[in-house]
Design a protein around this motif. Structure first.
Motif, PDB file in Angstrom:
ATOM      1  N   ALA C  18      -5.678   9.136  -2.983  1.00 38.02           N
ATOM      2  CA  ALA C  18      -5.544   7.859  -2.267  1.00 38.02           C
ATOM      3  C   ALA C  18      -4.950   6.782  -3.181  1.00 38.02           C
ATOM      4  O   ALA C  18      -4.082   6.000  -2.752  1.00 38.02           O
ATOM      5  CB  ALA C  18      -6.895   7.418  -1.718  1.00 38.02           C
ATOM      6  N   LEU C  19      -5.389   6.742  -4.434  1.00 43.35           N
ATOM      7  CA  LEU C  19      -4.851   5.721  -5.341  1.00 43.35           C
ATOM      8  C   LEU C  19      -3.415   6.016  -5.748  1.00 43.35           C
ATOM      9  O   LEU C  19      -2.650   5.084  -6.027  1.00 43.35           O
ATOM     10  CB  LEU C  19      -5.771   5.545  -6.558  1.00 43.35           C
ATOM     11  CG  LEU C  19      -7.020   4.722  -6.226  1.00 43.35           C
ATOM     12  CD1 LEU C  19      -8.092   4.870  -7.303  1.00 43.35           C
ATOM     13  CD2 LEU C  19      -6.665   3.230  -6.055  1.00 43.35           C
ATOM     14  N   ASN C  21      -1.187   7.374  -3.617  1.00 43.02           N
ATOM     15  CA  ASN C  21      -0.435   6.872  -2.465  1.00 43.02           C
ATOM     16  C   ASN C  21      -0.313   5.349  -2.520  1.00 43.02           C
ATOM     17  O   ASN C  21       0.766   4.794  -2.292  1.00 43.02           O
ATOM     18  CB  ASN C  21      -1.138   7.259  -1.147  1.00 43.02           C
ATOM     19  CG  ASN C  21      -0.888   8.699  -0.758  1.00 43.02           C
ATOM     20  OD1 ASN C  21       0.112   9.296  -1.134  1.00 43.02           O
ATOM     21  ND2 ASN C  21      -1.796   9.270   0.018  1.00 43.02           N
ATOM     22  N   HIS C  22      -1.420   4.701  -2.807  1.00 39.38           N
ATOM     23  CA  HIS C  22      -1.421   3.234  -2.905  1.00 39.38           C
ATOM     24  C   HIS C  22      -0.484   2.764  -4.016  1.00 39.38           C
ATOM     25  O   HIS C  22       0.270   1.799  -3.854  1.00 39.38           O
ATOM     26  CB  HIS C  22      -2.853   2.758  -3.175  1.00 39.38           C
ATOM     27  CG  HIS C  22      -2.967   1.310  -3.519  1.00 39.38           C
ATOM     28  ND1 HIS C  22      -2.592   0.302  -2.664  1.00 39.38           N
ATOM     29  CD2 HIS C  22      -3.421   0.687  -4.649  1.00 39.38           C
ATOM     30  CE1 HIS C  22      -2.817  -0.876  -3.229  1.00 39.38           C
ATOM     31  NE2 HIS C  22      -3.310  -0.663  -4.426  1.00 39.38           N
ATOM     32  N   ALA C  24       2.152   4.368  -5.294  1.00 39.59           N
ATOM     33  CA  ALA C  24       3.553   4.615  -4.912  1.00 39.59           C
ATOM     34  C   ALA C  24       4.051   3.511  -3.982  1.00 39.59           C
ATOM     35  O   ALA C  24       5.126   2.927  -4.187  1.00 39.59           O
ATOM     36  CB  ALA C  24       3.681   5.976  -4.229  1.00 39.59           C
ATOM     37  N   SER C  25       3.271   3.206  -2.979  1.00 40.27           N
ATOM     38  CA  SER C  25       3.641   2.196  -2.005  1.00 40.27           C
ATOM     39  C   SER C  25       3.737   0.807  -2.646  1.00 40.27           C
ATOM     40  O   SER C  25       4.657   0.030  -2.352  1.00 40.27           O
ATOM     41  CB  SER C  25       2.595   2.220  -0.881  1.00 40.27           C
ATOM     42  OG  SER C  25       2.885   1.268   0.077  1.00 40.27           O
ATOM     43  N   LEU C  28       6.857   0.300  -4.878  1.00 43.05           N
ATOM     44  CA  LEU C  28       8.080   0.045  -4.098  1.00 43.05           C
ATOM     45  C   LEU C  28       8.256  -1.430  -3.765  1.00 43.05           C
ATOM     46  O   LEU C  28       9.345  -1.856  -3.388  1.00 43.05           O
ATOM     47  CB  LEU C  28       8.061   0.873  -2.802  1.00 43.05           C
ATOM     48  CG  LEU C  28       8.244   2.379  -2.979  1.00 43.05           C
ATOM     49  CD1 LEU C  28       7.953   3.112  -1.674  1.00 43.05           C
ATOM     50  CD2 LEU C  28       9.670   2.698  -3.454  1.00 43.05           C
ATOM     51  N   GLN C  29       7.179  -2.208  -3.895  1.00 43.54           N
ATOM     52  CA  GLN C  29       7.267  -3.642  -3.608  1.00 43.54           C
ATOM     53  C   GLN C  29       7.438  -4.481  -4.873  1.00 43.54           C
ATOM     54  O   GLN C  29       7.501  -5.710  -4.794  1.00 43.54           O
ATOM     55  CB  GLN C  29       6.036  -4.092  -2.815  1.00 43.54           C
ATOM     56  CG  GLN C  29       5.975  -3.431  -1.436  1.00 43.54           C
ATOM     57  CD  GLN C  29       4.684  -3.725  -0.712  1.00 43.54           C
ATOM     58  OE1 GLN C  29       4.205  -4.852  -0.698  1.00 43.54           O
ATOM     59  NE2 GLN C  29       4.096  -2.695  -0.104  1.00 43.54           N
ATOM     60  N   GLU C  30       7.481  -3.844  -6.016  1.00 48.74           N
ATOM     61  CA  GLU C  30       7.678  -4.576  -7.265  1.00 48.74           C
ATOM     62  C   GLU C  30       9.130  -5.050  -7.380  1.00 48.74           C
ATOM     63  O   GLU C  30      10.040  -4.463  -6.776  1.00 48.74           O
ATOM     64  CB  GLU C  30       7.333  -3.691  -8.475  1.00 48.74           C
ATOM     65  CG  GLU C  30       5.868  -3.277  -8.554  1.00 48.74           C
ATOM     66  CD  GLU C  30       4.936  -4.454  -8.858  1.00 48.74           C
ATOM     67  OE1 GLU C  30       5.417  -5.524  -9.299  1.00 48.74           O
ATOM     68  OE2 GLU C  30       3.718  -4.307  -8.631  1.00 48.74           O
ATOM     69  N   VAL C  33      12.016  -2.144  -9.132  1.00 47.04           N
ATOM     70  CA  VAL C  33      11.613  -0.823  -8.623  1.00 47.04           C
ATOM     71  C   VAL C  33      12.145   0.290  -9.524  1.00 47.04           C
ATOM     72  O   VAL C  33      11.472   1.302  -9.747  1.00 47.04           O
ATOM     73  CB  VAL C  33      12.107  -0.597  -7.171  1.00 47.04           C
ATOM     74  CG1 VAL C  33      11.584   0.718  -6.626  1.00 47.04           C
ATOM     75  CG2 VAL C  33      11.680  -1.737  -6.263  1.00 47.04           C
ATOM     76  N   SER C  37      10.405   4.204 -11.000  1.00 50.02           N
ATOM     77  CA  SER C  37      10.789   5.401 -10.242  1.00 50.02           C
ATOM     78  C   SER C  37      10.062   6.663 -10.718  1.00 50.02           C
ATOM     79  O   SER C  37       9.651   7.488  -9.893  1.00 50.02           O
ATOM     80  CB  SER C  37      12.309   5.586 -10.247  1.00 50.02           C
ATOM     81  OG  SER C  37      12.781   5.686 -11.552  1.00 50.02           O
ATOM     82  N   ILE C  40       6.530   6.525  -9.269  1.00 51.42           N
ATOM     83  CA  ILE C  40       6.484   6.852  -7.832  1.00 51.42           C
ATOM     84  C   ILE C  40       6.604   8.368  -7.616  1.00 51.42           C
ATOM     85  O   ILE C  40       5.873   8.964  -6.835  1.00 51.42           O
ATOM     86  CB  ILE C  40       7.588   6.092  -7.058  1.00 51.42           C
ATOM     87  CG1 ILE C  40       7.383   4.577  -7.180  1.00 51.42           C
ATOM     88  CG2 ILE C  40       7.618   6.512  -5.587  1.00 51.42           C
ATOM     89  CD1 ILE C  40       8.592   3.739  -6.742  1.00 51.42           C
ATOM     90  N   GLN C  41       7.556   8.979  -8.330  1.00 55.33           N
ATOM     91  CA  GLN C  41       7.736  10.436  -8.219  1.00 55.33           C
ATOM     92  C   GLN C  41       6.450  11.188  -8.586  1.00 55.33           C
ATOM     93  O   GLN C  41       6.000  12.074  -7.861  1.00 55.33           O
ATOM     94  CB  GLN C  41       8.892  10.869  -9.140  1.00 55.33           C
ATOM     95  CG  GLN C  41       9.090  12.378  -9.262  1.00 55.33           C
ATOM     96  CD  GLN C  41       9.604  13.041  -7.993  1.00 55.33           C
ATOM     97  OE1 GLN C  41      10.306  12.426  -7.197  1.00 55.33           O
ATOM     98  NE2 GLN C  41       9.238  14.301  -7.771  1.00 55.33           N
ATOM     99  N   MET C  44       3.670  10.853  -6.009  1.00 54.18           N
ATOM    100  CA  MET C  44       3.823  11.718  -4.829  1.00 54.18           C
ATOM    101  C   MET C  44       3.386  13.147  -5.148  1.00 54.18           C
ATOM    102  O   MET C  44       2.695  13.801  -4.360  1.00 54.18           O
ATOM    103  CB  MET C  44       5.274  11.694  -4.322  1.00 54.18           C
ATOM    104  CG  MET C  44       5.701  10.333  -3.770  1.00 54.18           C
ATOM    105  SD  MET C  44       7.291  10.368  -2.862  1.00 54.18           S
ATOM    106  CE  MET C  44       8.431  10.863  -4.163  1.00 54.18           C
TER     107      MET C  44
END
Lengths: 109, 109, 109, 109
Positions: C18-19, C21-22, C24-25, C28-30, C33, C37, C40-41, C44
Motif C-alpha cells: 500500500a505504501l 502504491n502511495h 508511486a502516485s 508523480l505529483q512532485e 518527476v 523515475s 516509481i519503477q 510498482m
C-alpha cells in the motif's frame, strides 16, 4: 456466466492490464517524464481494475458486470490520455488496448 | 527486457491465471468437492503466482526470471493435479494451460 | 504453516504494498518527476511482489518462503532508493515499510 | 484523497483479503468440504475485490469510492455466509473482518 461466456472480455482486460504496466514502465524511461505523469497514474489504476475485472469474470462472480462498468470508465480515460502521445509506441499500443477493452466491457456491463 | 520480449510468456501466464480461477470455481460446483480440494488449493496458488509473474514481466522487472522459475514449479504441480481429473473439462483445460505456461516459464527462467 | 504463523510477515507485506502504491502516485505529483523515475519503477515492482507474497502466505502455500526471498530483495532495493529522497514524506514512509518488510521476509525465507 | 485519508479502509480491505484467502484454504481442509463450497467461492471473490479496492485507494484513484461500494456488497455476502459456520475459527475470523470491512467501505462509498 463463467469463463467461456466472458472469454473475449477476460482476454481484453488481461491484455490491457499488461500493456498498461508496459506503458507505465516505458513512460518512466522517456526524456520528459513530467509530461507522462498523468499517463503513468492512469496506467496504474487501469491495470489494477482490468485485472480485478478479469478475476471476477473468470471466477463467475455475480459482480462481474458491475466491475466491468468501472473498468470501462478507467479504460476510456487511460486510452484518451495515452492516445495524446502520438510519438510513443507504448502509448499507442496501450491506447488501442484500452479502447478495445472499454468497448467490450461496456457491452458486458 | 520488456513486454515485447516477454509477450509469449506473459500471455501464457495470464491465460493460465484465468483458467485456474475458472477451474477453482467450477470444481466447487462438482458433486464430489472433497476430491477436488487439492486441485482448488493449487489453482488459487497458481493463479496468484502466474499473475505476479505477468506483472513483473510487463513491468520489465529485473526479478522477472526469478519469479518465472517459481511460476513454472507451481504450474507443474497444478497441471499434474488437474490432469488427473479426466472427466472434467475445466480441469483438462487448466492442465493444458498450466503445462504450456510451465514450459515457457522454464525457458524464460 | 498458515495465516497465523505468517501473520506478522503478511501484515508487513500488505502495508509495504500500500505504501509503495502511495509513494508511486505521490512521486508523480512532485515537481521533478524525472528524478523520481527509478523510485516509481521500483514501487510498482515492490507492490506486485509484496502482494503476491501476502497471497501465498495467507493461502498457506508451499512456495511462501521462496517468494518471501524474492520479496526481501525488491524491498531492499526499493527501500534504498526511497531512503535517498529525504525531503519527501511518502518516500520516507515507504522506505521504512520496505526495510521492515525486507527484514521480516528474510527471517521467513 | 490519498493513502492517509483512506488508511483505515485500506487496512480493513487488506486484512479482509488475507483472512478470505486463509478461510478458503482452511475450508478446503475441513471434513465436509461440500458444505463449504459457497464460502470458498465468496472468499475468492471477496479477496479479489478487497485487494483491488485497497490498490485504487492507495493510488488515490478517482474510482476509489465506486469500488468501495462493490467491495462492501461482496463483504456483506461473504461475511453472512462465513458467520453461518459457527464451529470454524477461520470462518468466524473471516466473518468479523468482512463485517468490519463492509462497514468502513459503506462509509467511504
Amino acid at each position: 456466466m463463467g469463463y467461456h461466456q466472458y472469454q473475449q472480455c477476460i482476454d481484453a482486460c488481461l491484455r490491457c492490464a499488461a500493456l498498461c504496466n508496459h506503458c507505465a514502465s516505458s513512460c518512466l524511461q522517456e526524456a520528459d517524464v513530467k509530461s507522462m505523469s498523468t499517463c503513468i497514474q492512469l496506467d496504474m489504476e487501469c491495470a489494477a481494475l482490468c485485472y480485478a475485472a478479469a478475476q471476477l469474470m473468470s471466477l463467475g462472480s455475480g459482480q462481474a458486470r458491475a466491475i466491468c462498468k468501472l473498468c470501462a470508465e478507467i479504460c476510456e480515460r487511460c486510452g484518451a490520455e495515452c492516445s495524446r502521445h502520438k510519438d510513443m509506441q507504448h502509448c499507442q499500443e496501450c491506447a488501442a488496448a484500452c479502447k478495445q477493452c472499454a468497448e467490450i466491457c461496456r457491452t458486458m456491463a
